[in-house]
Design a protein around this motif. Sequence first.
Motif, PDB file in Angstrom:
ATOM      1  N   LEU A   6      44.310  34.985  25.634  1.00  0.00           N
ATOM      2  CA  LEU A   6      43.828  35.818  26.740  1.00  0.00           C
ATOM      3  C   LEU A   6      42.826  36.852  26.254  1.00  0.00           C
ATOM      4  O   LEU A   6      41.802  37.082  26.902  1.00  0.00           O
ATOM      5  CB  LEU A   6      45.000  36.503  27.449  1.00  0.00           C
ATOM      6  N   ILE A   7      43.119  37.478  25.128  1.00  0.00           N
ATOM      7  CA  ILE A   7      42.187  38.461  24.569  1.00  0.00           C
ATOM      8  C   ILE A   7      40.837  37.801  24.293  1.00  0.00           C
ATOM      9  O   ILE A   7      39.785  38.315  24.673  1.00  0.00           O
ATOM     10  CB  ILE A   7      42.759  39.106  23.294  1.00  0.00           C
ATOM     11  N   LEU A   8      40.855  36.642  23.630  1.00  0.00           N
ATOM     12  CA  LEU A   8      39.610  35.955  23.304  1.00  0.00           C
ATOM     13  C   LEU A   8      38.891  35.463  24.563  1.00  0.00           C
ATOM     14  O   LEU A   8      37.663  35.580  24.671  1.00  0.00           O
ATOM     15  CB  LEU A   8      39.884  34.789  22.354  1.00  0.00           C
ATOM     16  N   GLY A   9      39.631  34.919  25.508  1.00  0.00           N
ATOM     17  CA  GLY A   9      39.018  34.422  26.734  1.00  0.00           C
ATOM     18  C   GLY A   9      38.417  35.535  27.577  1.00  0.00           C
ATOM     19  O   GLY A   9      37.317  35.396  28.124  1.00  0.00           O
ATOM     20  N   ILE A  10      39.122  36.646  27.690  1.00  0.00           N
ATOM     21  CA  ILE A  10      38.591  37.788  28.435  1.00  0.00           C
ATOM     22  C   ILE A  10      37.380  38.357  27.709  1.00  0.00           C
ATOM     23  O   ILE A  10      36.379  38.709  28.331  1.00  0.00           O
ATOM     24  CB  ILE A  10      39.685  38.856  28.648  1.00  0.00           C
ATOM     25  N   GLY A  11      37.460  38.419  26.395  1.00  0.00           N
ATOM     26  CA  GLY A  11      36.326  38.916  25.619  1.00  0.00           C
ATOM     27  C   GLY A  11      35.083  38.071  25.817  1.00  0.00           C
ATOM     28  O   GLY A  11      33.970  38.599  25.959  1.00  0.00           O
ATOM     29  N   LEU A  12      35.244  36.763  25.842  1.00  0.00           N
ATOM     30  CA  LEU A  12      34.101  35.876  26.038  1.00  0.00           C
ATOM     31  C   LEU A  12      33.564  35.970  27.463  1.00  0.00           C
ATOM     32  O   LEU A  12      32.367  35.797  27.694  1.00  0.00           O
ATOM     33  CB  LEU A  12      34.486  34.431  25.713  1.00  0.00           C
ATOM     34  N   SER A  13      34.398  36.298  28.417  1.00  0.00           N
ATOM     35  CA  SER A  13      34.003  36.347  29.825  1.00  0.00           C
ATOM     36  C   SER A  13      33.612  37.740  30.303  1.00  0.00           C
ATOM     37  O   SER A  13      33.117  37.882  31.416  1.00  0.00           O
ATOM     38  CB  SER A  13      35.159  35.854  30.704  1.00  0.00           C
ATOM     39  N   TRP A  14      33.847  38.766  29.510  1.00  0.00           N
ATOM     40  CA  TRP A  14      33.749  40.126  29.999  1.00  0.00           C
ATOM     41  C   TRP A  14      32.369  40.496  30.539  1.00  0.00           C
ATOM     42  O   TRP A  14      32.245  41.171  31.567  1.00  0.00           O
ATOM     43  CB  TRP A  14      34.176  41.134  28.945  1.00  0.00           C
ATOM     44  N   SER A  15      31.303  40.063  29.892  1.00  0.00           N
ATOM     45  CA  SER A  15      29.967  40.398  30.387  1.00  0.00           C
ATOM     46  C   SER A  15      29.765  39.848  31.800  1.00  0.00           C
ATOM     47  O   SER A  15      29.172  40.508  32.652  1.00  0.00           O
ATOM     48  CB  SER A  15      28.896  39.840  29.453  1.00  0.00           C
ATOM     49  N   LEU A  16      30.255  38.653  32.042  1.00  0.00           N
ATOM     50  CA  LEU A  16      30.131  38.057  33.375  1.00  0.00           C
ATOM     51  C   LEU A  16      30.995  38.802  34.391  1.00  0.00           C
ATOM     52  O   LEU A  16      30.567  39.036  35.526  1.00  0.00           O
ATOM     53  CB  LEU A  16      30.527  36.585  33.328  1.00  0.00           C
ATOM     54  N   ILE A  17      32.199  39.172  33.971  1.00  0.00           N
ATOM     55  CA  ILE A  17      33.099  39.914  34.866  1.00  0.00           C
ATOM     56  C   ILE A  17      32.489  41.266  35.212  1.00  0.00           C
ATOM     57  O   ILE A  17      32.449  41.670  36.381  1.00  0.00           O
ATOM     58  CB  ILE A  17      34.491  40.084  34.217  1.00  0.00           C
ATOM     59  N   ARG A  18      31.977  41.964  34.198  1.00  0.00           N
ATOM     60  CA  ARG A  18      31.383  43.282  34.426  1.00  0.00           C
ATOM     61  C   ARG A  18      30.172  43.173  35.349  1.00  0.00           C
ATOM     62  O   ARG A  18      29.965  44.006  36.223  1.00  0.00           O
ATOM     63  CB  ARG A  18      30.995  43.932  33.098  1.00  0.00           C
ATOM     64  N   ARG A  19      29.350  42.135  35.178  1.00  0.00           N
ATOM     65  CA  ARG A  19      28.182  41.950  36.039  1.00  0.00           C
ATOM     66  C   ARG A  19      28.611  41.734  37.488  1.00  0.00           C
ATOM     67  O   ARG A  19      28.021  42.277  38.404  1.00  0.00           O
ATOM     68  CB  ARG A  19      27.349  40.763  35.570  1.00  0.00           C
ATOM     69  N   LYS A  20      29.668  40.938  37.693  1.00  0.00           N
ATOM     70  CA  LYS A  20      30.161  40.698  39.060  1.00  0.00           C
ATOM     71  C   LYS A  20      30.709  41.977  39.684  1.00  0.00           C
ATOM     72  O   LYS A  20      30.505  42.237  40.865  1.00  0.00           O
ATOM     73  CB  LYS A  20      31.262  39.631  39.056  1.00  0.00           C
ATOM     74  N   LEU A  21      31.429  42.776  38.886  1.00  0.00           N
ATOM     75  CA  LEU A  21      32.050  43.986  39.422  1.00  0.00           C
ATOM     76  C   LEU A  21      31.046  45.100  39.669  1.00  0.00           C
ATOM     77  O   LEU A  21      31.128  45.807  40.668  1.00  0.00           O
ATOM     78  CB  LEU A  21      33.133  44.492  38.464  1.00  0.00           C
ATOM     79  N   SER A  22      30.097  45.273  38.739  1.00  0.00           N
ATOM     80  CA  SER A  22      29.217  46.434  38.818  1.00  0.00           C
ATOM     81  C   SER A  22      27.792  46.110  39.253  1.00  0.00           C
ATOM     82  O   SER A  22      27.059  47.014  39.645  1.00  0.00           O
ATOM     83  CB  SER A  22      29.163  47.124  37.445  1.00  0.00           C
ATOM     84  N   GLY A  23      27.385  44.876  39.121  1.00  0.00           N
ATOM     85  CA  GLY A  23      26.007  44.522  39.419  1.00  0.00           C
ATOM     86  C   GLY A  23      25.060  44.821  38.279  1.00  0.00           C
ATOM     87  O   GLY A  23      23.866  44.578  38.371  1.00  0.00           O
ATOM     88  N   GLN A  24      25.579  45.370  37.184  1.00  0.00           N
ATOM     89  CA  GLN A  24      24.747  45.704  36.032  1.00  0.00           C
ATOM     90  C   GLN A  24      24.592  44.488  35.130  1.00  0.00           C
ATOM     91  O   GLN A  24      25.534  43.741  34.904  1.00  0.00           O
ATOM     92  CB  GLN A  24      25.376  46.845  35.228  1.00  0.00           C
TER      93      GLN A  24
END
Length: 133
Positions: A105-123
């Motif tokens: 989970l740590i590795l999977g979230i780490g690999l996905s985090w930029s995409l998640i952050r972009r979806k949440l913040s638009g940045q």
Amino acid sequence: MGYLLRILGALVLVLATYNPSGLSYLTWARAAWADSAPFVALAGLILLIGYVIYVRATIRSIGGFGIALVAALVAVLVWIMVDMGWMAANDQTALTWAGLIGVALILGIGLSWSLIRRKLSGQVDTDDVEDQE
């Protein structure tokens, strides 16, 4: 769906390396080293490449603090499962499985985090700017 595939990929990587069932790279490598050392080395290098990709992306995206937060979240979830009686605190096999899933989970979230952050913040991350043109 892409997030789940990344987490699934991390789970495959972690569980292929080691798991309590005995069907893992480490179990096979110990048994096959004398007869198949080059194949053991090749498989180990392939796993290492996977870890380099996942760990590097995780460190770059969520950093040490983020890793600690996700690890704490997993630890609390395991604590809840023990507290609810769904898992025994002295069951080493269950705790090992939980730990391995937590690492994935740590590795999977780490690999996905930029995409998640972009979806949440638009940045958009600076690494992604070239892809926007």
